[in-house]
Each structure stands twice: as C-alpha cells, then as structure tokens.
Motif scaffolding. Structure first.
Motif, PDB file in Angstrom:
ATOM      1  N   HIS A 255       1.288  -1.118  -0.046  1.00 48.25           N
ATOM      2  CA  HIS A 255       0.142   0.266  -0.150  1.00 48.25           C
ATOM      3  C   HIS A 255       0.630   1.115   0.308  1.00 48.25           C
ATOM      4  O   HIS A 255       1.980   1.652   0.988  1.00 48.25           O
ATOM      5  N   GLN A 256       0.320   2.537  -1.009  1.00 44.89           N
ATOM      6  CA  GLN A 256       1.283   3.263  -1.307  1.00 44.89           C
ATOM      7  C   GLN A 256       1.199   4.343  -0.036  1.00 44.89           C
ATOM      8  O   GLN A 256       0.366   5.123  -0.585  1.00 44.89           O
ATOM      9  N   THR A 259       6.956   6.385   2.048  1.00 45.39           N
ATOM     10  CA  THR A 259       7.763   6.085   2.041  1.00 45.39           C
ATOM     11  C   THR A 259       8.755   4.995   2.741  1.00 45.39           C
ATOM     12  O   THR A 259       9.924   3.666   3.277  1.00 45.39           O
ATOM     13  N   ILE A 262       6.943   1.764   3.969  1.00 45.16           N
ATOM     14  CA  ILE A 262       7.934   0.811   2.665  1.00 45.16           C
ATOM     15  C   ILE A 262       8.483   0.778   2.883  1.00 45.16           C
ATOM     16  O   ILE A 262       8.713  -0.171   2.506  1.00 45.16           O
ATOM     17  N   TYR A 277       7.664  -2.604  -5.695  1.00 43.07           N
ATOM     18  CA  TYR A 277       7.006  -1.580  -6.327  1.00 43.07           C
ATOM     19  C   TYR A 277       6.620  -0.217  -5.804  1.00 43.07           C
ATOM     20  O   TYR A 277       5.980  -0.358  -4.721  1.00 43.07           O
ATOM     21  N   VAL A 278       6.596   0.807  -5.993  1.00 38.76           N
ATOM     22  CA  VAL A 278       6.476   2.392  -5.616  1.00 38.76           C
ATOM     23  C   VAL A 278       6.248   3.120  -6.436  1.00 38.76           C
ATOM     24  O   VAL A 278       6.893   3.430  -7.029  1.00 38.76           O
ATOM     25  N   ASN A 279       5.036   4.006  -6.557  1.00 33.41           N
ATOM     26  CA  ASN A 279       4.735   4.833  -7.186  1.00 33.41           C
ATOM     27  C   ASN A 279       4.001   5.455  -6.348  1.00 33.41           C
ATOM     28  O   ASN A 279       3.708   7.123  -7.242  1.00 33.41           O
ATOM     29  N   LEU A 280       4.269   5.721  -5.342  1.00 33.51           N
ATOM     30  CA  LEU A 280       4.112   6.866  -4.505  1.00 33.51           C
ATOM     31  C   LEU A 280       4.179   8.400  -4.864  1.00 33.51           C
ATOM     32  O   LEU A 280       3.369   9.308  -4.059  1.00 33.51           O
ATOM     33  N   ASN A 285      -1.565   8.910  -1.505  1.00 34.67           N
ATOM     34  CA  ASN A 285      -2.141   7.611  -1.284  1.00 34.67           C
ATOM     35  C   ASN A 285      -3.349   7.347  -1.579  1.00 34.67           C
ATOM     36  O   ASN A 285      -4.423   8.639  -1.157  1.00 34.67           O
ATOM     37  N   SER A 290      -4.928   2.105  -4.341  1.00 31.25           N
ATOM     38  CA  SER A 290      -3.413   1.931  -4.346  1.00 31.25           C
ATOM     39  C   SER A 290      -2.214   0.620  -4.387  1.00 31.25           C
ATOM     40  O   SER A 290      -2.061   1.275  -5.648  1.00 31.25           O
ATOM     41  N   ALA A 294      -0.729  -0.007  -8.399  1.00 37.16           N
ATOM     42  CA  ALA A 294       0.400  -0.971  -8.864  1.00 37.16           C
ATOM     43  C   ALA A 294       0.800  -2.280  -9.175  1.00 37.16           C
ATOM     44  O   ALA A 294       1.673  -1.868 -10.114  1.00 37.16           O
TER      45      ALA A 294
END
Ligand code: ACO
Length: 333
Positions: A255-256, A259, A262, A277-280, A285, A290, A294
């Motif tokens: 869940h974004q 960071t 995460i 995988y991070v697209n925050l 949020n 999320s 992702a």
C-alpha cells in the motif's frame, strides 16, 4: 491452509484522473512545503478528480480495462466486489452502480470496507468464492475519491491523499495463482483514522458540517507506528502460510502511504529496492486503489513475469491489515 481450487488474476486495469496537483500547488492552500512533504512522505504529486467525476465512474473505467485485459465480457462476470471508503452514496452499493454501467447483468455485487486494506481483503474474498466453486469470474475493484472527504485546510492530511481506481479480474487456475492470504483487524485503533460524522452515530446536521466532521481525521503518528509494525509482519505471515521464504519474493506491492513505511517493510523482509514497487511520488495515497493501481502499472512495465512470487500487502482504517501471495501465471481456468 488447504485450497480446493486456486484463484488467480487474469486481467488488470487502472484509471487515474488527468488533473495533477503538485506539492507546489498544495503550498498555496495550506502552510506546508514541497520539501516537508517529500522528506516526510515521499509524495511529489497526486491526481484529483474533476467535479463531475465519481467513484463509480473511475471504478467503471478501471474495470473495463481489466475485463479487456482478461478477454472477458461483462456478462460473464459472476460477482463484482468494490473496495472503497468513498462510495458514490451511503447506499446503494457503488458495486451495483458499476454493475449497471458495465452491463454485467449476471453479476452479484457488493461493497467491502476495510480502509486502505480493502482491495487485498477483496481479492481474498473473491478467492474464497472461486476456491469453493461457487463462482468462476470475479471482478475486484479498489477505488477512491478521497479529495471529497479531505479537509483542504488541514495540513496534517491534505498533503497525503489522491484519487484513482484499480481493478483485477480473478478466475480459477490449475497452476500457481493465490497461494495464501492473511487478514487482520484491531478495532482498538478505530479513532486513529476516521470520518466522525455522516453515519448513524452523528448523522449529518448543520453542526457536523460547521465542525468539519465529514472529513478524514487522523492521528498520523499512531497510524505510522501501526503501519511500520504491521506491513512487515503481515508479509512474513503470508509467505510462511504459503510455505515460502522471504528470499522467494520477486516483487512486493505495498500500500502506497509513505515511503518511510514502505522502506521499513522492505528492510524487515530484507528486500532490495528493485523488488519493491513504489509509485507513491506520482499518485500519493489512494487508499484501497493503491495496490491494484501499482499492480496494473508493474505489469504494464513488464516487471512481473510468469512464475514470479508477488506479495500484496496493505494497512488502513479500522485499523486493518491484509496480505496475499500470488504465483503469477495469468493462465485462464
Ligand atoms: N507540512 C509541514 N509541517 C507539517 C505538516 C505539513 N503538511 N504536517 C504536520 N506538520 C508538522 C507538525 O505540525 C509537527 O510540527 P511540530 O513538531 O511543531 O508539532 C511536525 O510537522 C512533525 O509532525 P509529525 O506528525 O510528527 O510528522 P511525522 O514525521 O510523523 O509525519 C505523517 C506525519 C507523514 C502524517 C506520518 O505520521 C504518516 O505518514 N503517518 C501515516 C499516515 C497514513 O499512512 N495514513 C493513511 C492510512 S491509510 C487509510 O486508511 C486512508
């Protein structure tokens, strides 16, 4: 855990509204700075739905893409589960509105509310329907229009959230697919993240509007500590249930929210950053949207190959947590 018939994901989709709000834009609304937001959360921008966009419409657009990806017609759907904390209305369920938009006339439909963990709860529920043999084709959507319940004068929360939708089609499979799920809740943390009014405890009134009780209230630090502990623990728990070890994980889709949260989970799992995988920074949020956003993005970018072990993990209001592990195959049942 004995699984009678495995479920898997055969299609993914997402929808992000085109309107971008950067940290610089937020600086003009509340007393904050781009530097503070980046360093404390990792967020750089977020999408904000236009006034005429709705939760059901975003969910519908993500669902359409997921159905196309799975090469499945809406009439073939047996069930639609929508995870959201921002439904179109208190009732009817947003899933029924999306069912009508899709023309999925043979599908049952209900909403599921587990805060930001909603989508991962949703895939585990869909998995049970598929494993039991009751349904073959289930659509799970995570969608939020958080901008509508955000207090744009509260810097503690206004910087965090964004709007969007993600969807996944689930079907049965002979090989691979979902190997295990782990769900949990701690209702003692209910006040750490909530919208105080608009339900039956405090129905909407002139006073609730004046006191801004229809917006998200959050004890950031309590949620932060809970998340840091739970994200790693829930991931370890689910891989153990699947008979795997943390070295087996090829990709973590968390869940974004932040960071730092995460990174703490990745450290606990001893995962290098290329496996998380991070697209925050892009979307902020988006609560229950999320993880499916992702997942759809990671797949689009070719980051998931057949046979990969992918772990989905989330935490959210409730307080809740959820994790699931899937051996990626995309084979249709
Ligand atoms: N801009 C500038 N300063 C700010 C801002 C802001 N937007 N927000 C808070 N501050 C200030 C505070 O007032 C405080 O100032 P003080 O020291 O003078 O009192 C200082 O910054 C530090 O505040 P903290 O709350 O201690 O900051 P922290 O490092 O904990 O970060 C944050 C706050 C980012 C909210 C963090 O606690 C967090 O990410 N928590 C988890 C939140 C979350 O994930 N929520 C969503 C859950 S999912 C769902 O179900 C929707």
């Amino acid at each position: 855990m004995k699984i009678l018939r495995r479920a898997t994901i055969t299609g993914n989709g997402k929808y992000l509204p085109p309107e971008v709000m950067t940290n610089k834009d937020i600086e003009k609304i509340v007393d904050t700075s781009d530097e503070w937001i980046r360093s404390r959360t990792g967020i750089e921008k977020r999408r904000i739905a236009a006034d005429d966009m709705t939760t059901s419409q975003m969910g519908y657009l993500a669902a359409k893409e997921a159905l196309e990806d799975a090469d499945l017609a809406p009439e073939d759907l047996d069930l639609i589960i929508v995870a959201t904390v921002t439904p179109d209305m208190i009732f009817p369920a947003t899933s029924c509105i999306i069912q009508e938009k899709l023309g999925a006339k043979n599908a049952a439909a209900f909403d599921l509310e587990a805060g930001c963990s909603g989508f991962v709860y949703g895939v585990s529920v869909a998995g049970q329907f598929i494993s039991s043999g009751m349904y073959d084709n289930v659509l799970v959507i995570g969608v939020e229009t958080l901008s509508r319940i955000t207090d744009w004068e509260d810097r503690d929360t206004a910087v965090l959230f964004g709007d969007g939708a993600g969807a996944a089609v689930m079907q049965s499979t002979e090989k691979g697919g979902f190997l295990a799920y782990d769900l949990g809740a701690d209702g003692a943390g209910q006040d750490a993240l909530h919208v105080p009014a608009g339900g039956t405890i405090k129905p909407a009134s002139e006073e609730t509007v004046k006191d801004k009780l229809h917006f998200i209230r959050m004890e950031g630090n309590t949620v932060y500590k809970f998340a840091v502990k739970r994200m790693g623990k829930a991931s370890l728990e689910v891989i153990k249930k699947a008979g795997l070890k943390r070295e087996d994980i090829d990709l973590l889709i968390p869940h974004q929210a932040n960071t730092r949260i995460i990174d703490a989970a990745a450290r606990r799992l001893k995962l290098s950053s290329d496996k998380v995988y991070v697209n925050l920074p892009e979307y902020g949020n988006t609560s229950s949207a999320s993880v499916p956003i992702a997942l759809a993005e990671a797949k689009e970018k070719g980051l998931i190959k057949k046979g990969d072990i992918v772990v989905l993990v989330a935490f959210g209001a409730g307080l809740t947590w959820a994790s699931a592990v899937i051996e990626w195959n995309e084979e249709r049942g």
